[in-house]
Design a protein around this motif. Structure first.
Motif, PDB file in Angstrom:
ATOM      1  N   ARG A   1      12.838 -32.902  28.030  1.00 51.48           N
ATOM      2  CA  ARG A   1      14.193 -32.565  28.481  1.00 51.48           C
ATOM      3  C   ARG A   1      14.323 -32.745  29.998  1.00 51.48           C
ATOM      4  O   ARG A   1      15.198 -32.153  30.623  1.00 51.48           O
ATOM      5  CB  ARG A   1      14.540 -31.132  28.074  1.00 51.48           C
ATOM      6  N   ASP A   2      13.487 -33.577  30.547  1.00 51.41           N
ATOM      7  CA  ASP A   2      13.463 -33.808  31.989  1.00 51.41           C
ATOM      8  C   ASP A   2      14.682 -34.636  32.401  1.00 51.41           C
ATOM      9  O   ASP A   2      14.851 -35.783  31.974  1.00 51.41           O
ATOM     10  CB  ASP A   2      12.174 -34.555  32.350  1.00 51.41           C
ATOM     11  N   THR A   3      15.531 -34.052  33.254  1.00 53.21           N
ATOM     12  CA  THR A   3      16.776 -34.731  33.649  1.00 53.21           C
ATOM     13  C   THR A   3      16.534 -35.933  34.546  1.00 53.21           C
ATOM     14  O   THR A   3      17.436 -36.742  34.747  1.00 53.21           O
ATOM     15  CB  THR A   3      17.720 -33.745  34.362  1.00 53.21           C
ATOM     16  N   SER A   4      15.328 -36.073  35.092  1.00 56.09           N
ATOM     17  CA  SER A   4      15.027 -37.258  35.889  1.00 56.09           C
ATOM     18  C   SER A   4      14.652 -38.448  35.003  1.00 56.09           C
ATOM     19  O   SER A   4      14.550 -39.581  35.480  1.00 56.09           O
ATOM     20  CB  SER A   4      13.880 -36.970  36.869  1.00 56.09           C
ATOM     21  N   VAL A   5      14.467 -38.189  33.725  1.00 56.35           N
ATOM     22  CA  VAL A   5      14.093 -39.240  32.773  1.00 56.35           C
ATOM     23  C   VAL A   5      15.211 -39.506  31.768  1.00 56.35           C
ATOM     24  O   VAL A   5      15.463 -40.653  31.395  1.00 56.35           O
ATOM     25  CB  VAL A   5      12.802 -38.851  32.022  1.00 56.35           C
ATOM     26  N   TYR A   6      15.909 -38.445  31.356  1.00 57.10           N
ATOM     27  CA  TYR A   6      16.924 -38.556  30.314  1.00 57.10           C
ATOM     28  C   TYR A   6      18.295 -38.168  30.857  1.00 57.10           C
ATOM     29  O   TYR A   6      18.440 -37.113  31.481  1.00 57.10           O
ATOM     30  CB  TYR A   6      16.591 -37.639  29.125  1.00 57.10           C
ATOM     31  N   SER A   7      19.294 -38.989  30.596  1.00 55.02           N
ATOM     32  CA  SER A   7      20.671 -38.635  30.937  1.00 55.02           C
ATOM     33  C   SER A   7      21.159 -37.579  29.954  1.00 55.02           C
ATOM     34  O   SER A   7      20.896 -37.668  28.751  1.00 55.02           O
ATOM     35  CB  SER A   7      21.564 -39.879  30.869  1.00 55.02           C
ATOM     36  N   ASP A   8      21.880 -36.563  30.480  1.00 57.00           N
ATOM     37  CA  ASP A   8      22.334 -35.447  29.625  1.00 57.00           C
ATOM     38  C   ASP A   8      21.175 -34.981  28.741  1.00 57.00           C
ATOM     39  O   ASP A   8      21.281 -34.946  27.508  1.00 57.00           O
ATOM     40  CB  ASP A   8      23.533 -35.869  28.778  1.00 57.00           C
ATOM     41  N   ALA A   9      20.092 -34.607  29.381  1.00 55.07           N
ATOM     42  CA  ALA A   9      18.825 -34.381  28.677  1.00 55.07           C
ATOM     43  C   ALA A   9      18.901 -33.321  27.589  1.00 55.07           C
ATOM     44  O   ALA A   9      18.163 -33.393  26.604  1.00 55.07           O
ATOM     45  CB  ALA A   9      17.739 -34.005  29.688  1.00 55.07           C
ATOM     46  N   GLU A  10      19.772 -32.334  27.744  1.00 50.90           N
ATOM     47  CA  GLU A  10      19.865 -31.260  26.760  1.00 50.90           C
ATOM     48  C   GLU A  10      20.768 -31.619  25.582  1.00 50.90           C
ATOM     49  O   GLU A  10      20.884 -30.849  24.629  1.00 50.90           O
ATOM     50  CB  GLU A  10      20.390 -29.981  27.421  1.00 50.90           C
TER      51      GLU A  10
END
Length: 403
Positions: free
Chosen positions: A323-332
């Motif tokens: 759930r890392d926001t630096s890797v995934y857009s809209d991580a949640e």
């Protein structure tokens, strides 16, 4: 909001079975490797950022064994993920042998061959649930008891060569081994599980079959470096992990889809075309346990501006990394159409989950079939009213649904 200077106490409280503690976002940003106190009361490092979790998963300087096992930090009072496992002097060679022995049995090709059997099972379970639904006073049935649990059990029994009639016994032992609340009883359950597996192996030995346990018995008989007790532990681990983790993924995947009507409708409109992406997002976002993967440092390691010393316990939070926001857009956000296709749900590196193809195949069959046969499926109870299991692997105790 900043991370406090003192050690954090694990597990971090989470708001629901589908969400993680908000503090993980702060840790990823401010202290991606941070000192914590384990549920057992010992010190450890918690790793939460994707880059560090991925790198350390593949770092051979970390292992499951410990140079001085009696000095190792304990993580839980359960009998799974409680402390070091394996032989420090031979861990890498033992792991290489294990992968060599098991890779053919868990190959993607072998799983495709099993897919027809899985489909027959899923259709049979759904037939029974549909019949039960028709007679249930409130029209609500338990998808956990009727599908999420029995399917992975039946499949792993077929693959390993375990009598399906024994499922209640090994399920009870699995539950007790992974229970975080019963202390020494969890370790007694592990001893019982070992005795059960030894008995099963000796019963099979006179006439070995075409199954994974028979393959391991043959290998152990032919290799004097393959310890008998190690073989027992490996068989128990395969039986435990081979059903427990997939049971939880089916439950969590169902909750993600049924609490997002647009995603469920999209899957139902084109099950075969959409199911692969849905499964990968379930593997990314689903977080069945509250801790992570346990490793011990075999030498000093410098990472993220901290020094992990030889012998230190390291908890790699795959849940937080995914759930890392630096890797995934809209991580949640649960979004099977997201452009980022990678995740750490099956680990990374030399210890990448050997059962990944098995789990993926089971999940594909389950969710494509549910979407085709029960497009009107919906939850029979709000998510926040579901009972969460008090085991290391988490998940829910029941999954009431209707349609």
């Amino acid at each position: 909001m900043s991370v406090a200077a003192e050690r954090l106490q694990l597990p971090l409280p989470r708001p629901s079975v589908l969400d993680l503690a908000p503090l993980y976002e702060v840790l990823r940003r401010e202290a991606p490797i941070t000192p914590v106190t384990t549920p057992a009361g010992d010190p450890a490092w918690l790793v939460t950022r994707f880059a560090e979790v991925r790198d350390l998963l593949g770092d051979k300087r970390l292992g499951r064994s410990h140079p001085e096992p009696e000095q190792a930090s304990r993580v839980t009072t359960a009998a799974i993920l409680d402390g070091p496992t394996g032989n420090y002097a031979t861990e890498e060679a033992d792991h290489t042998r294990m992968r060599r022995l098991l890779t053919p049995a868990f190959s993607a090709k072998r799983m495709r061959m099993l897919s027809d059997y899985m489909q027959e099972l899923v259709d049979g379970y759904l037939d029974r649930l549909i019949a039960e639904h028709e007679t249930a006073p409130d029209g609500v049935v338990d998808l956990h008891a009727g599908l999420a649990y029995p399917l992975p059990v039946a499949v792993i029994c077929r693959l390993l060569g375990v009598p399906e009639d024994d499922q209640e016994l090994f399920h009870s032992l699995s539950e007790r081994m992974a229970d975080l609340t019963i202390g020494a009883e969890a370790h007694r359950a592990r001893d019982e599980f070992n005795r059960y597996m030894a008995g099963l192996i000796e019963a099979k030995r006179p006439q070995l079959g075409e199954d994974v346990i028979s393959d391991l018995v043959r290998a152990q008989s032919a290799d004097e470096t393959f310890d008998y007790d190690e073989m027992i532990r490996l068989c128990v681990g395969l039986l435990f992990a081979g059903h427990e983790t997939t049971v939880n993924r089916i439950g969590l995947g169902t909750l993600f889809l049924l609490t997002r009507e647009d995603q469920w409708a999209t899957l139902c409109a084109a099950p075969d075309a959409r199911v692969d992406a849905a499964v990968e997002e379930i593997m990314r976002l689903g977080a069945p346990g509250d801790l992570g993967l346990l490793r011990y440092a075999h030498t000093d390691i410098e990472a993220a501006e901290v020094t992990i010393q030889r012998g230190d316990a390291v908890i790699l939070s795959v849940n937080a990394a995914n759930r890392d926001t630096s890797v995934y857009s809209d991580a949640e956000t649960f979004d099977p159409d997201r452009p980022e296709r990678t995740h750490l749900g099956f680990g990374h590196g030399a210890h990448f989950c050997i059962g990944a193809s098995l789990a993926r195949t089971e999940l594909r069959v389950v969710f494509a079939t549910l979407a085709r046969r029960l497009p009107g499926l919906r939850l029979g109870k709000p998510v926040d009213e579901l009972e969460v299991r008090t085991t290391l692997t988490g998940g829910v105790t029941a999954l009431p649904v209707t349609w």
